[in-house]
Design an enzyme around this catalytic site. Sequence first.
Site, PDB file in Angstrom:
ATOM      1  N   THR A 140       0.831  -1.204   0.000  1.00  0.00           N
ATOM      2  CA  THR A 140       0.000   0.000   0.000  1.00  0.00           C
ATOM      3  C   THR A 140       0.865   1.253   0.000  1.00  0.00           C
ATOM      4  O   THR A 140       1.989   1.243   0.540  1.00  0.00           O
ATOM      5  CB  THR A 140      -0.906  -0.002   1.253  1.00  0.00           C
ATOM      6  OG1 THR A 140      -1.481   1.292   1.413  1.00  0.00           O
ATOM      7  CG2 THR A 140      -0.134  -0.315   2.533  1.00  0.00           C
ATOM      8  N   ASP A 141       0.311   2.336  -0.530  1.00  0.00           N
ATOM      9  CA  ASP A 141       1.031   3.620  -0.469  1.00  0.00           C
ATOM     10  C   ASP A 141       1.120   4.135   0.968  1.00  0.00           C
ATOM     11  O   ASP A 141       1.911   5.036   1.264  1.00  0.00           O
ATOM     12  CB  ASP A 141       0.379   4.664  -1.388  1.00  0.00           C
ATOM     13  CG  ASP A 141      -1.068   4.988  -1.035  1.00  0.00           C
ATOM     14  OD1 ASP A 141      -1.625   4.375  -0.101  1.00  0.00           O
ATOM     15  OD2 ASP A 141      -1.648   5.878  -1.693  1.00  0.00           O
ATOM     16  N   GLU A 142       0.313   3.556   1.875  1.00  0.00           N
ATOM     17  CA  GLU A 142       0.318   4.057   3.253  1.00  0.00           C
ATOM     18  C   GLU A 142       1.654   3.807   3.949  1.00  0.00           C
ATOM     19  O   GLU A 142       1.956   4.434   4.963  1.00  0.00           O
ATOM     20  CB  GLU A 142      -0.849   3.453   4.048  1.00  0.00           C
ATOM     21  CG  GLU A 142      -2.173   3.780   3.386  1.00  0.00           C
ATOM     22  CD  GLU A 142      -3.404   3.518   4.239  1.00  0.00           C
ATOM     23  OE1 GLU A 142      -3.294   3.502   5.467  1.00  0.00           O
ATOM     24  OE2 GLU A 142      -4.487   3.346   3.648  1.00  0.00           O
ATOM     25  N   TYR A 165      -1.622  -0.403  11.058  1.00  0.00           N
ATOM     26  CA  TYR A 165      -1.831  -1.083   9.769  1.00  0.00           C
ATOM     27  C   TYR A 165      -0.660  -0.824   8.823  1.00  0.00           C
ATOM     28  O   TYR A 165      -0.036  -1.759   8.312  1.00  0.00           O
ATOM     29  CB  TYR A 165      -3.151  -0.610   9.125  1.00  0.00           C
ATOM     30  CG  TYR A 165      -3.232  -0.932   7.639  1.00  0.00           C
ATOM     31  CD1 TYR A 165      -3.317  -2.248   7.194  1.00  0.00           C
ATOM     32  CD2 TYR A 165      -3.196   0.083   6.677  1.00  0.00           C
ATOM     33  CE1 TYR A 165      -3.369  -2.558   5.833  1.00  0.00           C
ATOM     34  CE2 TYR A 165      -3.245  -0.213   5.317  1.00  0.00           C
ATOM     35  CZ  TYR A 165      -3.327  -1.540   4.905  1.00  0.00           C
ATOM     36  OH  TYR A 165      -3.363  -1.819   3.556  1.00  0.00           O
ATOM     37  N   LYS A 169       2.269  -3.334   7.222  1.00  0.00           N
ATOM     38  CA  LYS A 169       2.493  -3.535   5.779  1.00  0.00           C
ATOM     39  C   LYS A 169       3.947  -3.179   5.417  1.00  0.00           C
ATOM     40  O   LYS A 169       4.566  -3.843   4.587  1.00  0.00           O
ATOM     41  CB  LYS A 169       1.516  -2.691   4.950  1.00  0.00           C
ATOM     42  CG  LYS A 169       0.056  -3.097   5.078  1.00  0.00           C
ATOM     43  CD  LYS A 169      -0.263  -4.480   4.531  1.00  0.00           C
ATOM     44  CE  LYS A 169      -0.228  -4.567   3.034  1.00  0.00           C
ATOM     45  NZ  LYS A 169      -0.672  -5.915   2.560  1.00  0.00           N
TER      46      LYS A 169
HETATM   47  P1  NAD Z   1      -9.975  -7.179   2.629  1.00  0.00           P
HETATM   48  O1  NAD Z   1      -9.926  -6.878   4.075  1.00  0.00           O
HETATM   49  O2  NAD Z   1     -11.246  -6.924   1.869  1.00  0.00           O
HETATM   50  O3  NAD Z   1      -9.594  -8.716   2.372  1.00  0.00           O
HETATM   51  C1  NAD Z   1      -8.566  -9.350   3.071  1.00  0.00           C
HETATM   52  C2  NAD Z   1      -8.756 -10.848   2.886  1.00  0.00           C
HETATM   53  O4  NAD Z   1      -7.681 -11.518   3.567  1.00  0.00           O
HETATM   54  C3  NAD Z   1     -10.063 -11.379   3.490  1.00  0.00           C
HETATM   55  O5  NAD Z   1     -10.701 -12.239   2.570  1.00  0.00           O
HETATM   56  C4  NAD Z   1      -9.605 -12.149   4.723  1.00  0.00           C
HETATM   57  O6  NAD Z   1     -10.453 -13.254   5.045  1.00  0.00           O
HETATM   58  C5  NAD Z   1      -8.224 -12.599   4.305  1.00  0.00           C
HETATM   59  N1  NAD Z   1      -7.342 -12.846   5.459  1.00  0.00           N
HETATM   60  C6  NAD Z   1      -7.136 -12.044   6.530  1.00  0.00           C
HETATM   61  N2  NAD Z   1      -6.269 -12.630   7.386  1.00  0.00           N
HETATM   62  C7  NAD Z   1      -5.916 -13.804   6.833  1.00  0.00           C
HETATM   63  C8  NAD Z   1      -5.037 -14.841   7.219  1.00  0.00           C
HETATM   64  N3  NAD Z   1      -4.361 -14.799   8.389  1.00  0.00           N
HETATM   65  N4  NAD Z   1      -4.890 -15.921   6.411  1.00  0.00           N
HETATM   66  C9  NAD Z   1      -5.582 -16.000   5.244  1.00  0.00           C
HETATM   67  N5  NAD Z   1      -6.442 -15.051   4.832  1.00  0.00           N
HETATM   68  C10 NAD Z   1      -6.598 -13.958   5.610  1.00  0.00           C
HETATM   69  O7  NAD Z   1      -8.763  -6.379   1.996  1.00  0.00           O
HETATM   70  P2  NAD Z   1      -8.605  -5.715   0.567  1.00  0.00           P
HETATM   71  O8  NAD Z   1      -9.117  -4.332   0.605  1.00  0.00           O
HETATM   72  O9  NAD Z   1      -9.099  -6.651  -0.454  1.00  0.00           O
HETATM   73  O10 NAD Z   1      -7.016  -5.622   0.497  1.00  0.00           O
HETATM   74  C11 NAD Z   1      -6.244  -6.678  -0.068  1.00  0.00           C
HETATM   75  C12 NAD Z   1      -4.776  -6.325   0.043  1.00  0.00           C
HETATM   76  O11 NAD Z   1      -4.535  -5.087  -0.625  1.00  0.00           O
HETATM   77  C13 NAD Z   1      -4.285  -6.147   1.470  1.00  0.00           C
HETATM   78  O12 NAD Z   1      -2.994  -6.715   1.569  1.00  0.00           O
HETATM   79  C14 NAD Z   1      -4.233  -4.647   1.658  1.00  0.00           C
HETATM   80  O13 NAD Z   1      -3.238  -4.272   2.579  1.00  0.00           O
HETATM   81  C15 NAD Z   1      -3.883  -4.181   0.250  1.00  0.00           C
HETATM   82  N6  NAD Z   1      -4.356  -2.829  -0.075  1.00  0.00           N
HETATM   83  C16 NAD Z   1      -5.680  -2.528  -0.028  1.00  0.00           C
HETATM   84  C17 NAD Z   1      -6.098  -1.247  -0.372  1.00  0.00           C
HETATM   85  C18 NAD Z   1      -7.556  -0.859  -0.384  1.00  0.00           C
HETATM   86  O14 NAD Z   1      -7.859   0.296  -0.686  1.00  0.00           O
HETATM   87  N7  NAD Z   1      -8.485  -1.742  -0.096  1.00  0.00           N
HETATM   88  C19 NAD Z   1      -5.159  -0.277  -0.739  1.00  0.00           C
HETATM   89  C20 NAD Z   1      -3.819  -0.626  -0.741  1.00  0.00           C
HETATM   90  C21 NAD Z   1      -3.416  -1.919  -0.438  1.00  0.00           C
HETATM   91  P1  TYD Z   2     -10.642   4.233   4.568  1.00  0.00           P
HETATM   92  O1  TYD Z   2     -11.572   3.806   3.493  1.00  0.00           O
HETATM   93  O2  TYD Z   2     -10.801   3.633   5.914  1.00  0.00           O
HETATM   94  O3  TYD Z   2      -9.163   4.001   3.992  1.00  0.00           O
HETATM   95  P2  TYD Z   2      -7.730   4.533   4.576  1.00  0.00           P
HETATM   96  O4  TYD Z   2      -7.906   4.960   5.981  1.00  0.00           O
HETATM   97  O5  TYD Z   2      -6.886   3.315   4.461  1.00  0.00           O
HETATM   98  O6  TYD Z   2      -7.308   5.653   3.676  1.00  0.00           O
HETATM   99  O7  TYD Z   2     -10.729   5.795   4.721  1.00  0.00           O
HETATM  100  C1  TYD Z   2     -10.547   6.661   3.629  1.00  0.00           C
HETATM  101  C2  TYD Z   2     -10.586   8.065   4.163  1.00  0.00           C
HETATM  102  O8  TYD Z   2     -11.893   8.340   4.658  1.00  0.00           O
HETATM  103  C3  TYD Z   2      -9.659   8.299   5.329  1.00  0.00           C
HETATM  104  O9  TYD Z   2      -9.120   9.629   5.232  1.00  0.00           O
HETATM  105  C4  TYD Z   2     -10.552   8.200   6.553  1.00  0.00           C
HETATM  106  C5  TYD Z   2     -11.868   8.717   6.046  1.00  0.00           C
HETATM  107  N1  TYD Z   2     -13.097   8.158   6.677  1.00  0.00           N
HETATM  108  C6  TYD Z   2     -14.066   9.008   7.201  1.00  0.00           C
HETATM  109  O10 TYD Z   2     -13.920  10.245   7.169  1.00  0.00           O
HETATM  110  N2  TYD Z   2     -15.171   8.442   7.756  1.00  0.00           N
HETATM  111  C7  TYD Z   2     -15.365   7.100   7.829  1.00  0.00           C
HETATM  112  O11 TYD Z   2     -16.399   6.635   8.376  1.00  0.00           O
HETATM  113  C8  TYD Z   2     -14.362   6.240   7.269  1.00  0.00           C
HETATM  114  C9  TYD Z   2     -14.513   4.745   7.325  1.00  0.00           C
HETATM  115  C10 TYD Z   2     -13.248   6.817   6.694  1.00  0.00           C
END
Ligand code: NAD
Ligand code: TYD
Length: 350
Positions: A140-142, A165, A169
């Site tokens: 992630t960019d975070e 988090y 990562k």
């Molecule tokens: P999500 O939370 O929707 O899905 C995570 C999945 O991992 C779930 O299906 C969960 O059951 C599984 N999981 C959790 N712990 C586990 C374990 N110990 N063993 C096996 N499976 C396990 O997450 P997402 O949004 O789909 O994100 C997927 C990946 O992308 C993550 O690594 C996250 O850090 C990265 N990512 C997500 C975003 C975003 O905006 N959603 C942005 C940047 C990076």
């Molecule tokens: P989120 O989707 O949780 O992703 P991330 O924290 O990983 O960026 O949140 C996106 C942005 O929205 C973040 O700046 C936090 C904000 N946010 C709210 O303002 N209210 C909410 O209820 C949630 C879930 C997020």
Amino acid sequence: MKNILITGGAGFIGSNFVKMMLDRHLGYKVINVDALTYAGNLENLKDVAGKPNYTFIKADIRDRAKIDEIFSTYGIDTVVNFAAESHVDRSIVEPEIFLTTNILGTQVLLDTAKKHWKIKPGDKYCKEYKPGVKFLQVSTDEVYGALGKKGMFMETSPLLPNSPYSASKAGADMIVRAYHQTFGMPVNITRCSNNYGPYQFPEKLIPLMINNCLKEKDLPVYGDGMQVRDWLHVSDHCSAIDVVLHKGEAGEVYNIGGNNEKANIEIVKFIVVTLGKSESLIKYVKDRPGHDRRYAIDNTKITTQLGWAPVYTFERGIKETIEWYLNNNEWIENIVSGDYVHYYDKMYRT
Ligand code: NAD
Ligand code: TYD
């Protein structure tokens, strides 16, 4: 590349990726390993459940014996690691599981791949040396921390994570890098911005706001709502990972962004207007602790070196996403009727 282990494939991005790989690469076998935590949902995959080249296994990536058995049984030659605890708010309340899953789980996968791919310390880290094997870590960019008003994250930006988090990562990225440097493991790390699109769990900003808005519940905006995220449609993210998997140079990091910087409040207001609701639903609440102000991705490396570019404009993507949630009410109701909790209320009680 024939037998791909996709971890976390029942989550939001993972399930979109599983379906895309099955569509695009008919000769590949996809083995989806997911622990089915609160965020994993097999409903996301019901369209592909019966496919002969698709297998689902419920397992935890921290379970070394089970992961070893899966590598033996399926001859895994490629790993795409999505499995993670992924929500910042939860990491503020319950950090430990973020460290065990995101860091130790990644290390179990690396170790098992190293054993089965017969990678030894001192192996040259070039893709020709171990043909056809690759470990791709979805990051992630975070991990880069927060930007001010100006600037963008480059692959060379320092890692300065601010939440449990993002720290977990970053820890995973470091161990993946170390397996490349020390053992010659052919790895890539991708670092993307905030994803949105179908099947996103309704704890994240966009689906949470759509769901609350439809029910005319409060829309909790953290702080002044002027935090900026660079929104990436999930299908653009999945296509970028496919490109890195096939064309990425071993050992390299690739940033993936959608070129769509938006302040949170703009998005919330857009959802309110699109759904024909009143802005009085918007409630400014105390800011999230350690809240990163702005993320923005410099895409130059992946676009110039690998020829990938996002196809979604935010305007198209957000409209399609709102429509998807309107048409998939049952999917979201099944989640919110379970043990789903909005963690905001818990963040200041830790
Ligand atoms: P999500 O939370 O929707 O899905 C995570 C999945 O991992 C779930 O299906 C969960 O059951 C599984 N999981 C959790 N712990 C586990 C374990 N110990 N063993 C096996 N499976 C396990 O997450 P997402 O949004 O789909 O994100 C997927 C990946 O992308 C993550 O690594 C996250 O850090 C990265 N990512 C997500 C975003 C975003 O905006 N959603 C942005 C940047 C990076
Ligand atoms: P989120 O989707 O949780 O992703 P991330 O924290 O990983 O960026 O949140 C996106 C942005 O929205 C973040 O700046 C936090 C904000 N946010 C709210 O303002 N209210 C909410 O209820 C949630 C879930 C997020």
